[in-house]
Design a protein around this motif. Structure first.
Motif, mmCIF file in Angstrom:
data_model
loop_
_atom_site.group_PDB
_atom_site.id
_atom_site.type_symbol
_atom_site.label_atom_id
_atom_site.label_comp_id
_atom_site.label_asym_id
_atom_site.label_seq_id
_atom_site.Cartn_x
_atom_site.Cartn_y
_atom_site.Cartn_z
ATOM 1 N N TYR A 60 -45.527 -8.447 -2.317
ATOM 2 C CA TYR A 60 -44.653 -9.588 -2.017
ATOM 3 C C TYR A 60 -43.777 -9.865 -3.226
ATOM 4 O O TYR A 60 -44.164 -9.587 -4.365
ATOM 5 N N ASN A 61 -42.626 -10.460 -2.970
ATOM 6 C CA ASN A 61 -41.741 -10.936 -4.035
ATOM 7 C C ASN A 61 -42.099 -12.412 -4.229
ATOM 8 O O ASN A 61 -41.662 -13.271 -3.466
ATOM 9 N N THR A 62 -42.912 -12.697 -5.231
ATOM 10 C CA THR A 62 -43.575 -14.006 -5.316
ATOM 11 C C THR A 62 -43.152 -14.788 -6.557
ATOM 12 O O THR A 62 -43.279 -14.304 -7.684
ATOM 13 N N SER A 63 -42.667 -15.995 -6.323
ATOM 14 C CA SER A 63 -42.271 -16.895 -7.410
ATOM 15 C C SER A 63 -43.480 -17.674 -7.907
ATOM 16 O O SER A 63 -44.388 -17.999 -7.132
ATOM 17 N N LEU A 64 -43.439 -17.999 -9.199
ATOM 18 C CA LEU A 64 -44.551 -18.706 -9.846
ATOM 19 C C LEU A 64 -44.004 -19.948 -10.559
ATOM 20 O O LEU A 64 -43.008 -19.844 -11.286
ATOM 21 N N VAL A 65 -44.671 -21.081 -10.377
ATOM 22 C CA VAL A 65 -44.271 -22.303 -11.085
ATOM 23 C C VAL A 65 -45.474 -22.819 -11.881
ATOM 24 O O VAL A 65 -46.579 -22.946 -11.322
ATOM 25 N N PHE A 66 -45.243 -23.109 -13.161
ATOM 26 C CA PHE A 66 -46.308 -23.576 -14.061
ATOM 27 C C PHE A 66 -45.997 -24.977 -14.561
ATOM 28 O O PHE A 66 -44.828 -25.335 -14.752
ATOM 29 N N GLY A 67 -47.051 -25.745 -14.817
ATOM 30 C CA GLY A 67 -46.905 -27.049 -15.452
ATOM 31 C C GLY A 67 -46.926 -26.915 -16.968
ATOM 32 O O GLY A 67 -47.265 -25.848 -17.500
ATOM 33 N N PRO A 68 -46.614 -28.008 -17.673
ATOM 34 C CA PRO A 68 -46.581 -27.970 -19.138
ATOM 35 C C PRO A 68 -47.963 -27.738 -19.754
ATOM 36 O O PRO A 68 -48.057 -27.427 -20.942
ATOM 37 N N ASP A 69 -49.013 -27.886 -18.953
ATOM 38 C CA ASP A 69 -50.360 -27.564 -19.447
ATOM 39 C C ASP A 69 -50.704 -26.092 -19.183
ATOM 40 O O ASP A 69 -51.822 -25.648 -19.467
ATOM 41 N N GLY A 70 -49.772 -25.347 -18.612
ATOM 42 C CA GLY A 70 -49.993 -23.930 -18.337
ATOM 43 C C GLY A 70 -50.610 -23.658 -16.972
ATOM 44 O O GLY A 70 -50.783 -22.501 -16.588
ATOM 45 N N ASP A 71 -50.931 -24.722 -16.220
ATOM 46 C CA ASP A 71 -51.527 -24.503 -14.887
ATOM 47 C C ASP A 71 -50.478 -23.963 -13.908
ATOM 48 O O ASP A 71 -49.334 -24.435 -13.888
ATOM 49 N N LEU A 72 -50.904 -23.008 -13.085
ATOM 50 C CA LEU A 72 -50.033 -22.509 -12.009
ATOM 51 C C LEU A 72 -50.057 -23.556 -10.897
ATOM 52 O O LEU A 72 -51.109 -23.816 -10.301
ATOM 53 N N VAL A 73 -48.896 -24.170 -10.619
ATOM 54 C CA VAL A 73 -48.885 -25.275 -9.645
ATOM 55 C C VAL A 73 -48.324 -24.849 -8.283
ATOM 56 O O VAL A 73 -48.512 -25.564 -7.302
ATOM 57 N N ALA A 74 -47.614 -23.731 -8.232
ATOM 58 C CA ALA A 74 -47.093 -23.269 -6.935
ATOM 59 C C ALA A 74 -46.760 -21.787 -6.988
ATOM 60 O O ALA A 74 -46.384 -21.254 -8.035
ATOM 61 N N THR A 75 -46.924 -21.151 -5.829
ATOM 62 C CA THR A 75 -46.402 -19.793 -5.649
ATOM 63 C C THR A 75 -45.605 -19.807 -4.345
ATOM 64 O O THR A 75 -45.910 -20.572 -3.425
#
Ligand SMILES: O=C(O)CCC(=O)C(=O)O
Length: 259
Positions: A94-109
């Motif tokens: 898949y062509n998958t986007s990744l979003v991280f928070g300022p604490d480094g947690d992955l918050v969305a794909t």
């Protein structure tokens, strides 16, 4: 809210690891930003189809996620890390986007829904995502889309209906259709009365010159920042998030929808 769009260039003389190191150091340099954005498939190149298999990695625990999580944490920023070639548990890509928070947690794909290439390239090598994704980040609701998705206004309307105020579009859009890139990104801002953050790729990869021309359009459709070409550079823009509600109140076209 301050956003920095990193118009990253995919240098094919570099290894994937070197690209990760370069991208991470560019993210770390954006400490003044609230939200940083990278383009589509920058680890491999959106048109480097032959390299997709070798570059495939798990979305949440792969080396790119690890590097981007650390960079977001070190810089203290929200990070839309563009997209990776995800290898899913069943082996599909898949062509998958990744979003991280300022604490480094992955918050969305987000798995790209509209695959580009008709009967070749991404359209045959990758599986299609099925689910529009919004996520709370940097004090706003982001709606996620990727490159070719920009041609499908119904996805952006669904994201707007889900509360998005910022539509974030990482891309590896070719120079051959640069006019469509800027026109469609701007149209998505006008019709949805949202900010559009359109982050393109610099340079040329797999013999495909890139449009670059990253831009931010406000909810009225006005450009608040635009890069003029496809050189590698960072576009930093301050957004007034109250402007979304203000434009919708001043010109309430969204309320007149019939369908
Ligand atoms: O729609 C286009 O013209 C370009 C789309 C594209 O390059 C992509 O989705 O990777």
């Amino acid at each position: 809210m301050r956003t920095s769009l990193i118009q990253f260039g995919v240098d094919q003389d570099d290894s994937v690891n070197t690209r990760r190191t370069k991208a991470a150091s560019l993210v770390r340099a954006q400490r003044d930003a609230d939200l940083v954005v990278l383009p589509e498939l920058w680890t491999v190149g959106a048109f480097a189809f032959r390299d997709f298999e070798a570059a495939a990695e798990p979305a949440a625990e792969g080396p790119t996620a690890e590097a981007m999580s650390a960079a977001a944490r070190d810089a203290g920023v929200w990070l839309h890390a563009g997209s990776v070639v995800e290898r899913a548990a069943d082996g599909a890509l898949y062509n998958t986007s990744l979003v991280f928070g300022p604490d480094g947690d992955l918050v969305a794909t987000y798995r790209k829904i509209h695959r580009f290439g008709f009967d070749r390239g991404e359209a045959t090598l990758m599986a299609a995502g099925t689910t529009p994704v919004t996520v709370q980040a940097a004090g706003a609701t982001l709606g996620l889309a990727t490159c070719y998705d920009l041609r499908f206004p119904e996805l952006f309307r669904a994201l707007t209906d889900a509360g998005a105020a910022l539509l974030v579009v990482p891309a590896g859009w070719p120079a051959a259709r640069a006019g469509h890139w800027t026109l469609l990104a701007r149209a998505r801002a006008v019709e949805n009365q949202c900010y559009v953050l359109a982050c393109g790729t610099a340079g040329t990869h797999a013999d495909v010159p890139q449009a670059g021309r990253s831009a931010v359009y406000d909810p009225w459709g006005d450009p608040v920042g635009e890069l003029p070409d496809a050189t590698e550079q960072v576009l930093t823009v301050d957004l007034d998030l109250d402007r979304v509600a203000a434009v919708r109140e001043e010109f309430p076209a969204l309320k007149d929808r019939v369908l």
